[in-house]
Enzyme design. Structure first.
Site, short mmCIF file in Angstrom:
data_model
loop_
_atom_site.label_atom_id
_atom_site.label_comp_id
_atom_site.label_asym_id
_atom_site.label_seq_id
_atom_site.Cartn_x
_atom_site.Cartn_y
_atom_site.Cartn_z
N ARG A 20 -2.80 -18.62 -5.11
CA ARG A 20 -2.62 -18.98 -6.90
C ARG A 20 -1.38 -19.64 -6.81
O ARG A 20 -0.44 -19.38 -7.70
CB ARG A 20 -2.48 -17.63 -7.72
N ARG A 24 -0.05 -21.27 -13.83
CA ARG A 24 0.56 -21.03 -15.20
C ARG A 24 2.13 -20.71 -14.93
O ARG A 24 3.17 -21.00 -15.94
CB ARG A 24 0.04 -20.06 -15.99
N ARG A 33 -1.76 -28.89 -18.28
CA ARG A 33 -2.97 -28.04 -18.98
C ARG A 33 -2.69 -27.86 -20.43
O ARG A 33 -3.78 -27.73 -21.11
CB ARG A 33 -2.70 -26.48 -18.50
N ASP A 69 -11.87 -23.50 -9.16
CA ASP A 69 -12.17 -22.05 -9.04
C ASP A 69 -13.32 -21.50 -8.59
O ASP A 69 -14.23 -22.17 -8.34
CB ASP A 69 -12.21 -21.66 -10.80
N TYR A 147 -19.43 -11.37 -11.52
CA TYR A 147 -18.89 -12.28 -12.38
C TYR A 147 -20.46 -12.47 -13.16
O TYR A 147 -20.64 -12.37 -14.31
CB TYR A 147 -18.24 -13.45 -12.05
O1 CP3 Z 1 -4.64 -20.54 -5.29
C1 CP3 Z 1 -4.82 -21.57 -5.88
O2 CP3 Z 1 -3.61 -21.92 -6.25
C2 CP3 Z 1 -5.83 -22.35 -6.04
C3 CP3 Z 1 -6.58 -22.17 -7.26
C4 CP3 Z 1 -7.40 -21.10 -7.77
C5 CP3 Z 1 -7.74 -20.48 -8.84
N1 CP3 Z 1 -8.40 -19.58 -8.85
C6 CP3 Z 1 -7.07 -21.00 -10.36
C7 CP3 Z 1 -7.16 -20.47 -11.34
C8 CP3 Z 1 -8.30 -19.88 -6.73
C9 CP3 Z 1 -8.22 -19.99 -5.34
C10 CP3 Z 1 -8.91 -19.06 -7.60
C11 CP3 Z 1 -9.65 -18.12 -7.23
C12 CP3 Z 1 -10.39 -17.04 -8.13
N2 CP3 Z 1 -10.62 -17.34 -9.47
C13 CP3 Z 1 -10.49 -15.82 -7.86
C14 CP3 Z 1 -10.13 -15.08 -6.69
C15 CP3 Z 1 -8.86 -14.92 -6.35
C16 CP3 Z 1 -8.29 -13.47 -7.15
O3 CP3 Z 1 -7.58 -14.07 -7.92
O4 CP3 Z 1 -8.85 -12.65 -7.22
C17 CP3 Z 1 -10.93 -15.26 -9.15
C18 CP3 Z 1 -11.51 -13.76 -9.34
C19 CP3 Z 1 -11.40 -16.39 -10.10
C20 CP3 Z 1 -11.76 -15.94 -11.44
C21 CP3 Z 1 -10.68 -16.53 -12.30
N3 CP3 Z 1 -10.39 -17.72 -12.69
C22 CP3 Z 1 -10.24 -15.44 -13.35
C23 CP3 Z 1 -10.90 -14.00 -13.43
C24 CP3 Z 1 -9.66 -16.20 -14.21
C25 CP3 Z 1 -8.90 -15.55 -15.36
C26 CP3 Z 1 -7.68 -14.70 -15.07
C27 CP3 Z 1 -6.26 -15.64 -14.97
O5 CP3 Z 1 -5.55 -15.43 -14.11
O6 CP3 Z 1 -6.30 -16.26 -15.77
C28 CP3 Z 1 -9.44 -17.61 -13.71
C29 CP3 Z 1 -8.74 -18.81 -14.19
C30 CP3 Z 1 -7.72 -19.23 -13.38
N4 CP3 Z 1 -8.03 -19.79 -12.03
C31 CP3 Z 1 -6.59 -19.88 -13.47
C32 CP3 Z 1 -6.14 -20.65 -12.41
C33 CP3 Z 1 -4.76 -21.30 -12.14
C34 CP3 Z 1 -5.74 -19.92 -14.97
C35 CP3 Z 1 -6.42 -20.80 -15.81
C36 CP3 Z 1 -5.61 -21.53 -17.05
O7 CP3 Z 1 -4.83 -22.27 -16.52
O8 CP3 Z 1 -5.49 -21.18 -17.93
#
Ligand code: CP3
Length: 347
Positions: A20, A24, A33, A69, A147
């Site tokens: 990540r 944000r 965003r 994602d 999920y």
């Molecule tokens: O690593 C990176 O920079 C690449 C992008 C990436 C995102 N999600 C962007 C994201 C990667 C590799 C993921 C993987 C992901 N997504 C996982 C596995 C890794 C982990 O964190 O456990 C999971 C479980 C998800 C599912 C997911 N996506 C959730 C549960 C959420 C909401 C929680 C949160 O952190 O907001 C997301 C949203 C998400 N994925 C965001 C980002 C940058 C935030 C979205 C926003 O801008 O509002």
């Protein structure tokens, strides 16, 4: 450099990137965003490429991970996905054999072509810097199933575990469909230019090792086998201290360790023949600079000189101060000098 660490070649310092690393906590991410919602960002290759490259420009990390994602393929399988303030939500969760039967195994080119376009754009952008690796990724079947069955995030995973205990055959069918989907999806990513891939099995730590071996390990092993030597595979599980050996036995090239297991312990348990990635507690990056620098040096000495990729033990939090990310990355990058002079003990 990342690829050489994955191949366990000796290096002057470990490569560093952060799970990540785009998101944000960066103002330049927030700026994009504020104009588009999260799913639109994931599906617009020009914007997703821009966001993927932001951490490279800001911190000079050693790898770019494509911005997307893990839940995108679930949408392509036929589910309706929403991202709100409470995280991801599926409109109609998967709860029965009939629900599983309705899911498609999508052609990644036809249904997720924007991911291939994104990777080709990124490879073009990175053409002058071959030392920067491009990482693709997918959710592992169990975590995607979690999920899809829960309909979103969950505390106890009651629906998932009910299916595991009451209808294991239905769960196996779902995991099989997901494995096939991910095999095709990662294959398309590698074709489009991903040089290494990571499987995120975030929620595999919620079961004991025998259950992991019976249900989860085969679904991951099948993917690893299908990818073969097309690209190195890293496997991440959150809450994995009881699972490290079973994770390694999937055949992956690299195990991404969370902060609960010291890297030296992971090395002792898994031996020298695979790479390790991790494992700074992302919450520690909310501490003061002296703490962060100290922990970065400790990470270097714990990780060792060979087959190690410096990273966090889970994704960066939105509250992370940007200066701390810079300090962490700089400390790892400067470590070639430290390592050469022996100034940092034990590495
Ligand atoms: O690593 C990176 O920079 C690449 C992008 C990436 C995102 N999600 C962007 C994201 C990667 C590799 C993921 C993987 C992901 N997504 C996982 C596995 C890794 C982990 O964190 O456990 C999971 C479980 C998800 C599912 C997911 N996506 C959730 C549960 C959420 C909401 C929680 C949160 O952190 O907001 C997301 C949203 C998400 N994925 C965001 C980002 C940058 C935030 C979205 C926003 O801008 O509002």
């Amino acid at each position: 450099m990342l690829l050489r660490a994955l191949a366990r070649e000796p290096l002057a310092r470990p490569p560093v990137w952060l799970m990540r690393q785009a998101g944000r906590y960066m103002d330049e991410y927030q700026a994009i965003r504020s104009r588009v919602d999260f799913l639109t960002l994931c599906k617009t290759p020009e914007l997703a490429a821009e966001v993927s490259l932001q951490p490279l420009r800001a911190f000079d990390v050693d790898a770019v991970i494509m911005f997307c994602d893990i839940l995108i393929p679930c949408e392509a399988m036929g589910m309706t996905l929403h991202f709100g303030d409470g995280g991801p939500r599926f409109e109609t969760p998967v709860r029965s054999a009939a629900d599983v039967a309705r899911l498609a195994i999508p052609d990644p080119h036809a249904r997720m072509g924007f991911v291939g376009d994104l990777l080709r754009l990124l490879r073009h952008e990175l053409r002058q810097q071959p030392q920067t690796a491009l990482i693709g990724f997918a959710g592992a079947p169990w975590t995607l199933a979690a999920y899809m069955i829960e309909g979103g995030g969950s505390r106890h995973f009651m629906h998932l575990k009910q299916m595991l205990y009451n209808e294991p055959a239905v769960l196996r069918q779902l995991l099989d469909k997901l494995s096939e989907t991910i095999i095709a999806y990662l294959g398309a990513q590698i074709e489009a230019g991903a040089q290494a891939v990571q499987l995120f099995d975030t929620w595999a730590g919620i079961v004991d090792a025998p259950t992991y071996r019976a249900f989860i390990q085969p679904s991951v092993a099948r993917i690893v086998e299908a990818i073969g030597d097309k690209a190195p595979v890293t496997l991440y599980v959150n809450g994995s201290p009881h699972l490290l050996e079973a994770m390694a036995q999937t055949g992956v090239d690299c195990v991404s360790v969370d902060w609960l297991t010291p890297l030296s312990d992971a090395r002792a348990r898994l031996g020298p023949n695979l790479a390790l990635q991790g494992n700074l507690d992302p919450v520690a990056l909310l501490a003061g600079p002296d703490v962060v620098r100290g922990l970065a040096l400790e990470l270097l000495s714990e990780g060792g000189a060979r087959g190690f990729i410096a990273n966090v033990g889970h994704g960066l939090l939105p509250q992370t101060p940007r200066e701390n990310v810079r300090l962490l990355v700089d400390t790892i990058r400067d470590s070639a000098r430290l390592l050469a002079t022996g100034a940092s003990h034990g590495v």
